[in-house]
Write a protein that holds these residues in place. Structure first.
Motif, PDB file in Angstrom:
ATOM      1  N   ALA A  38     164.608  45.329 102.082  1.00  0.00           N
ATOM      2  CA  ALA A  38     164.941  46.811 102.410  1.00  0.00           C
ATOM      3  C   ALA A  38     166.465  46.646 102.784  1.00  0.00           C
ATOM      4  CB  ALA A  38     164.279  47.288 103.597  1.00  0.00           C
ATOM      5  N   SER A  39     167.288  45.480 102.687  1.00  0.00           N
ATOM      6  CA  SER A  39     168.516  45.366 103.133  1.00  0.00           C
ATOM      7  C   SER A  39     169.521  46.233 102.356  1.00  0.00           C
ATOM      8  CB  SER A  39     169.080  43.926 102.902  1.00  0.00           C
ATOM      9  OG  SER A  39     168.393  42.974 103.773  1.00  0.00           O
ATOM     10  N   VAL A  42     168.747  50.019 103.514  1.00  0.00           N
ATOM     11  CA  VAL A  42     169.165  50.155 104.960  1.00  0.00           C
ATOM     12  C   VAL A  42     170.752  50.216 105.002  1.00  0.00           C
ATOM     13  CG1 VAL A  42     169.556  48.926 107.260  1.00  0.00           C
ATOM     14  CG2 VAL A  42     167.212  49.166 106.021  1.00  0.00           C
ATOM     15  N   THR A 153     161.891  50.364 108.835  1.00  0.00           N
ATOM     16  CA  THR A 153     163.277  49.711 108.889  1.00  0.00           C
ATOM     17  C   THR A 153     164.356  50.581 109.510  1.00  0.00           C
ATOM     18  OG1 THR A 153     163.613  50.707 106.457  1.00  0.00           O
ATOM     19  CG2 THR A 153     162.608  48.591 106.680  1.00  0.00           C
ATOM     20  N   ASP A 155     165.658  50.078 112.635  1.00  0.00           N
ATOM     21  CA  ASP A 155     166.069  49.242 113.754  1.00  0.00           C
ATOM     22  C   ASP A 155     165.917  49.458 115.043  1.00  0.00           C
ATOM     23  OD1 ASP A 155     167.831  47.838 112.008  1.00  0.00           O
ATOM     24  OD2 ASP A 155     169.655  49.191 112.448  1.00  0.00           O
ATOM     25  N   LEU A 181     156.013  44.469 109.699  1.00  0.00           N
ATOM     26  CA  LEU A 181     156.796  45.379 109.095  1.00  0.00           C
ATOM     27  C   LEU A 181     155.800  46.283 108.242  1.00  0.00           C
ATOM     28  CD1 LEU A 181     160.085  43.616 107.810  1.00  0.00           C
ATOM     29  CD2 LEU A 181     160.005  45.451 109.223  1.00  0.00           C
ATOM     30  N   ILE A 185     157.318  45.750 103.043  1.00  0.00           N
ATOM     31  CA  ILE A 185     158.689  45.285 103.277  1.00  0.00           C
ATOM     32  C   ILE A 185     158.640  43.762 103.787  1.00  0.00           C
ATOM     33  CG2 ILE A 185     160.830  45.344 104.303  1.00  0.00           C
ATOM     34  CD1 ILE A 185     160.402  47.394 102.072  1.00  0.00           C
ATOM     35  N   TYR A 188     164.624  42.508 105.973  1.00  0.00           N
ATOM     36  CA  TYR A 188     165.832  43.047 105.628  1.00  0.00           C
ATOM     37  C   TYR A 188     166.974  42.667 106.864  1.00  0.00           C
ATOM     38  CZ  TYR A 188     165.434  46.753 109.557  1.00  0.00           C
ATOM     39  OH  TYR A 188     165.399  47.165 110.941  1.00  0.00           O
TER      40      TYR A 188
END
Length: 317
Positions: A38-39, A42, A153, A155, A181, A185, A188
């Motif tokens: 998911a980087s 995000v 995701t 944080d 997660l 996912i 990330y």
């Protein structure tokens, strides 16, 4: 190999228009078959929330380009202390120290080209395969029991006031959060330039290390290698868009992500139909089928640790 042309306008286009290949919503059956990172998604969310982040990342890209062109990359081995933050509801999620250490061992092998598959890199890419010369040392393990069955995701796992764990010394230590997660996912990362209060990498407990709760085909620790690649300023190899740019000159242009274990050679449908570097850690293949970084990726990572670089604080004695 593709020619790299980098400018602020190209960079901003990459940020804003790379949504062709965002993380898909996966079913229970496809969670096993497809890697989910998911980087990029995000990052897009954070860019929409904070207009100043785009400027900061543009400055990092300009610095990176100049450092590479002028050969002003960090000299000597980088050693990164790692703090592993474990959030668990079940005993299986409270992963063992042995499982955590197995992940550190994988990172050291992958970033120092001592992984057993390194000699299997096809000859067409043997001239660009790289020993990154970055090592990782387990600094501390922080554990916290939680009533949450899964984490998103957003944080929240990085914030004690949201039930998570605040990072430890994020300007000098890599914080790695391990939790359950949601949405298929696997992990990330936060790219360089974001706030230190949320800096680090998140890994699903079923994709952490090589033992314990690690589940095939993502049980060889390569999810953390992939995500730390993002933390060190690497993009997905397909550039998160059809035939997009990963800002690296010696990786082939991929038309999209690759899954599973593609047969070699696997040809791109992009201009010139190059053979894709499906074994690169920044693709989406299974753990057993990713086993190299390139020299161009190495240069991008090492530029961060140069004097004035976004992660120079990690290179200080």
């Amino acid at each position: 190999m593709k020619k790299l042309i980098l400018s602020t306008s190209v960079l901003m286009l990459l940020f804003s228009c790379g949504e062709n290949e965002t993380t898909e919503s996966v079913s229970a059956t496809s969670e096993i078959a497809h890697r989910g990172c998911a980087s990029h998604d995000v990052l897009l969310e954070k860019l929409s929330e904070n207009p100043k982040l785009a400027q900061r990342m543009s400055e990092i890209e300009s610095f990176t380009e100049k450092a590479i062109q002028e050969g002003k990359l960090v000299n000597g081995k980088i050693v990164i202390p790692v703090v592993v933050n474990v959030l668990y509801k079940t005993s299986a999620e409270n992963i063992s120290l042995a499982q955590i250490q197995s992940q550190i061992d994988v990172l050291n092998a992958d970033f120092n080209a001592t992984n057993i598959e390194y000699n299997s890199v096809p000859s067409v890419f043997s001239g660009v395969k790289a020993d990154i010369d970055i090592s990782f040392v387990l600094d501390a393990v922080v554990r916290k029991s939680t009533k949450k069955s899964s984490w998103r995701t957003d944080d929240s796992m990085k914030k004690s006031n949201k039930g998570g764990i605040n990072p430890t010394s994020p300007t000098t230590k890599l914080n790695l959060w391990v939790c359950n997660l949601s949405g298929g996912i696997l992990g990330y990362a936060q790219f360089p330039g974001g706030p230190s209060a949320t800096d680090g990498v998140v890994i699903d407990n079923n994709a952490m290390g090589t033992t314990g709760s690690a589940s095939a085909p993502f049980n060889l620790g390569r999810t953390a290698t992939h995500e730390i690649g993002h933390w060190l300023n690497l993009r997905h190899i397909w550039g998160d868009a059809s035939c997009g740019s990963d800002l690296v000159s010696d990786t082939p242009t991929h038309n999209t992500a690759n899954y599973g274990c593609p047969s070699f050679p696997h040809y791109s449908t992009c201009s010139g139909s190059p053979i894709e570097m499906t074994m690169n850690y920044m693709d989406y293949t299974n753990d057993s089928c990713m086993y190299m970084f390139s020299n161009g990726q190495k240069s991008r990572m090492l530029a961060l640790f140069s004097s004035g670089g976004a992660r120079n604080s990690f290179a200080q004695p």
